[in-house]
Write a protein that holds these residues in place. Structure first.
Motif, short mmCIF file in Angstrom:
data_model
loop_
_atom_site.label_atom_id
_atom_site.label_comp_id
_atom_site.label_asym_id
_atom_site.label_seq_id
_atom_site.Cartn_x
_atom_site.Cartn_y
_atom_site.Cartn_z
N HIS A 323 11.99 6.49 110.84
CA HIS A 323 12.77 5.77 112.05
C HIS A 323 11.55 4.05 112.41
CE1 HIS A 323 15.55 8.46 113.01
NE2 HIS A 323 15.45 7.92 111.62
N CYS A 324 10.38 4.19 111.87
CA CYS A 324 9.32 3.74 113.17
C CYS A 324 9.41 1.95 113.16
CB CYS A 324 7.88 3.82 112.72
SG CYS A 324 6.47 3.25 113.78
N ILE A 325 9.34 1.47 114.43
CA ILE A 325 9.09 0.07 114.28
C ILE A 325 7.97 -0.44 114.16
CG2 ILE A 325 11.94 0.12 115.08
CD1 ILE A 325 11.35 -0.89 117.64
N ARG A 326 6.25 0.40 114.17
CA ARG A 326 5.42 -0.77 113.94
C ARG A 326 4.92 -1.38 115.33
NH1 ARG A 326 6.63 2.13 110.22
NH2 ARG A 326 6.16 1.36 107.94
N CYS A 327 5.34 -0.45 116.46
CA CYS A 327 5.07 -0.95 117.82
C CYS A 327 3.88 -1.17 118.78
CB CYS A 327 6.50 -0.60 119.10
SG CYS A 327 6.11 1.15 119.80
N SER A 328 3.11 0.35 118.16
CA SER A 328 1.75 0.84 118.08
C SER A 328 1.72 1.64 119.54
CB SER A 328 0.87 -0.34 117.95
OG SER A 328 1.00 -0.80 118.88
N ALA A 329 2.78 1.91 120.93
CA ALA A 329 3.05 2.19 121.79
C ALA A 329 1.92 3.81 121.62
CB ALA A 329 4.65 2.33 122.34
N CYS A 330 2.70 4.71 120.27
CA CYS A 330 2.35 5.84 120.37
C CYS A 330 0.54 5.28 120.30
CB CYS A 330 2.55 7.06 119.18
SG CYS A 330 2.44 5.59 117.33
N LEU A 331 -0.20 5.02 119.39
CA LEU A 331 -1.71 4.84 119.48
C LEU A 331 -1.71 4.68 120.52
CD1 LEU A 331 -0.86 3.89 116.72
CD2 LEU A 331 -2.65 2.19 116.36
N ALA A 383 6.07 7.81 124.78
CA ALA A 383 6.36 6.15 124.45
C ALA A 383 7.15 5.97 123.78
CB ALA A 383 4.81 6.26 124.03
N CYS A 384 7.39 6.52 122.75
CA CYS A 384 8.00 6.28 121.54
C CYS A 384 9.25 5.30 121.16
CB CYS A 384 8.33 7.01 120.27
SG CYS A 384 9.41 6.42 119.12
N PRO A 385 9.72 4.30 120.85
CA PRO A 385 10.70 3.33 121.89
C PRO A 385 11.83 4.23 120.97
CG PRO A 385 9.67 1.80 120.65
CD PRO A 385 8.69 3.33 120.43
S1 SF4 Z 1 5.99 4.24 118.85
FE1 SF4 Z 1 4.61 4.98 117.12
S2 SF4 Z 1 5.97 5.47 116.23
FE2 SF4 Z 1 7.21 5.38 117.48
S3 SF4 Z 1 7.57 3.13 117.08
FE3 SF4 Z 1 6.41 2.42 117.77
S4 SF4 Z 1 4.52 2.37 116.11
FE4 SF4 Z 1 6.35 3.52 114.98
#
Ligand code: SF4
Length: 487
Positions: A323-331, A383-385
């Motif tokens: 499902h990941c949209i590669r937003c990087s919020a989790c990092l 955090a994950c959208p």
């Molecule tokens: S928060 Fe992490 S797992 Fe969720 S969409 Fe963004 S990069 Fe992917």
């Protein structure tokens, strides 16, 4: 489900020669400059994200909608992929299917050779890092120029990206200036390390490449099945140049990037910029549908990449990672990532999403240490959208790793022996009480309430952290004293 890709092999998300996470993390932790750079950058992005997310009263509803769209799409992925192929083809594009990084690299190389070009300009794209495209092209005598500023810094520094969104997050301005002076042909020797001077130097360097390139290479943030439209979002405008100036455009896209309709895109264009750069809207949103005569690239090739994704899709729990949209919020919220940075993960996808995606793309055994690279604090889930439950996925992958390792071994591991012994002790109240009494020996070894060193195999715990000394009175003894003793 069938995607017409029988026995699709797994991906190549593990970087060749990379150390397992515990070894690499120990080295990264000793680098104070790296920790300073990471701490500053992630704190800034976190604050920006929190501010723009707080502006939306329906943020949780948007997250739920994003999750539902992804669940629906993956459940019908075969149908939507075929629809995408039909629509792209009907509008003048050509669709290719790649089972793995080797096939994708071979396809891109062949398509560039057909044009006679020996150079290409690239939009920032993690999937092309995943398949090692630049290296494959270099072997074929084709130079791929990264055009995103951070990717350019990484490429000129002969480095590796360490963050999904900010690949050069581990570099500060002074380091970037040094790289430019050393590697950038024609750069002003008096270059300073102000952001304006550095971006101006990159702009001049890249402009020549944009204007001469005959081939552009991109990934895709989204592909809309109903019209065959591809979408790339970015902040610098370099992507727009790569997508419009060359005669030939080649897009490599993971098959999970698909969404059914334009209505669905509305949800993700609200979720993605707020979660990634902390902006209400990203500065550049480029969309293209096939080929338009006289406008933009006149040849468009779309490569749909599996590379382990159908294997992940086959796991009813693990498929959430797609499902990941590669937003990087989790990092940016991960306490482990903030301290060790992206290189320690030894994988193209770092941080919490890397810890759950990479082992599934490569097979758990090839990235076995990653599901353990987490404190399971749950900040990534919050955090994950698109509401990927990363902590539960980590636990699931740890269980898969233990089971697969047990299947491969003839003798039980030390961990399995200890767990069996613990199970035997805990199965009997008398044995459990006796074990608790015995553990009081630890009180003699402790200092100031902590145990700092235990003998093997328990030393595996105390080499990285200490443990509290056992209490003078066990819970059972306290209970008897407080309740039964008074009865
Ligand atoms: S928060 Fe992490 S797992 Fe969720 S969409 Fe963004 S990069 Fe992917």
């Amino acid at each position: 489900m069938s995607l017409g890709i029988p026995n699709a092999p797994r991906g190549a998300g593990h970087l060749r020669g990379a150390e397992p996470f515990p070894v690499a993390a120990r080295a990264a932790l000793a680098n104070t400059q790296l920790r300073r750079n990471l701490g500053k950058a992630t704190a800034t992005i976190r604050a920006k994200r929190a501010a723009v997310v707080a502006e939306l009263p329906d943020w949780e509803e948007l997250r739920a909608a994003g999750e539902a769209i992804k669940q629906h799409t993956l459940a019908h992925l075969d149908r939507y992929l075929e629809q995408l192929e039909r629509e792209v083809t009907a509008r003048g594009g050509t669709v290719h299917w790649a089972r793995d990084s080797y096939e994708a690299g071979r396809l891109v190389t062949g398509l560039i050779r057909e044009t006679g070009a020996t150079e290409a300009v690239k939009v920032k794209s993690i999937v092309t890092d995943e398949i090692g495209l630049n290296e494959a092209l270099a072997q074929a005598g084709i130079t791929a120029h990264e055009t995103d500023l951070a990717e350019l810094i990484v490429q000129l520094g002969h480095d590796r990206p360490s963050h999904i969104l900010v690949p050069a997050i581990h570099r500060n301005r002074a380091e970037i200036r040094e790289i430019f002076l050393r590697e950038m042909a024609g750069v002003d020797p008096g270059l300073t390390d102000t952001p304006t001077a550095l971006t101006e130097a990159a702009r001049r360097y890249l402009r020549r490449r944009f204007l001469s390139a005959r081939v552009g290479i991109s990934g895709a943030n989204f592909a809309i099945a109903e019209t065959g439209t591809l979408c790339v979002v970015e902040s610098e405008g370099n992507g727009r140049m790569c997508l419009t100036l060359p005669e030939t455009l080649i897009t490599v896209m993971g098959i999970e990037k698909l969404i059914p309709s334009w209505r669905d895109l509305e949800v993700f264009l609200q979720l993605l910029p707020r979660s990634s750069t902390g902006e209400r809207m990203n500065p550049y949103t480029s969309m293209w549908t096939g080929v338009t005569p006289g406008d933009g690239p006149q040849r468009f090739h779309l490569i749909l990449l599996d590379n382990g994704r159908t294997a992940a899709l086959a796991d009813p729990v693990g498929r959430q990672a797609l499902h990941c949209i590669r937003c990087s919020a989790c990092l940016n919220v991960c306490p482990v990532y903030e301290r060790v940075g992206g290189h320690a993960y030894g994988s193209v996808y770092p941080g919490p999403i890397g810890a759950v995606l990479s082992p599934q793309l490569t097979g758990v055994e090839d990235n076995a240490s990653l599901p353990y690279a987490s404190s399971l604090c749950g900040a990534c889930y919050d955090a994950c959208p698109v509401r990927i439950d990363i902590p539960s996925l980590l636990v699931h992958l740890r269980a898969r790793h233990v089971e697969e390792a047990a299947d491969d071994r003839r003798l039980p591991s030390a961990e399995a022996v200890m767990m069996a012994a613990a199970s035997w002790v805990m199965a009997s109240p008398a044995r459990y009480a006796a074990a608790q009494r015995t553990s009081r020996v630890g009180r003699v070894l402790g200092r100031r309430g902590r145990l700092r060193r235990l003998p093997p195999p328990l030393s595996a715990w105390t080499t990285a952290r200490d443990a509290p000394v056992p209490p003078a009175q066990t819970f059972r003894e306290w209970w008897v004293h407080e309740h039964e003793g008074q009865a």
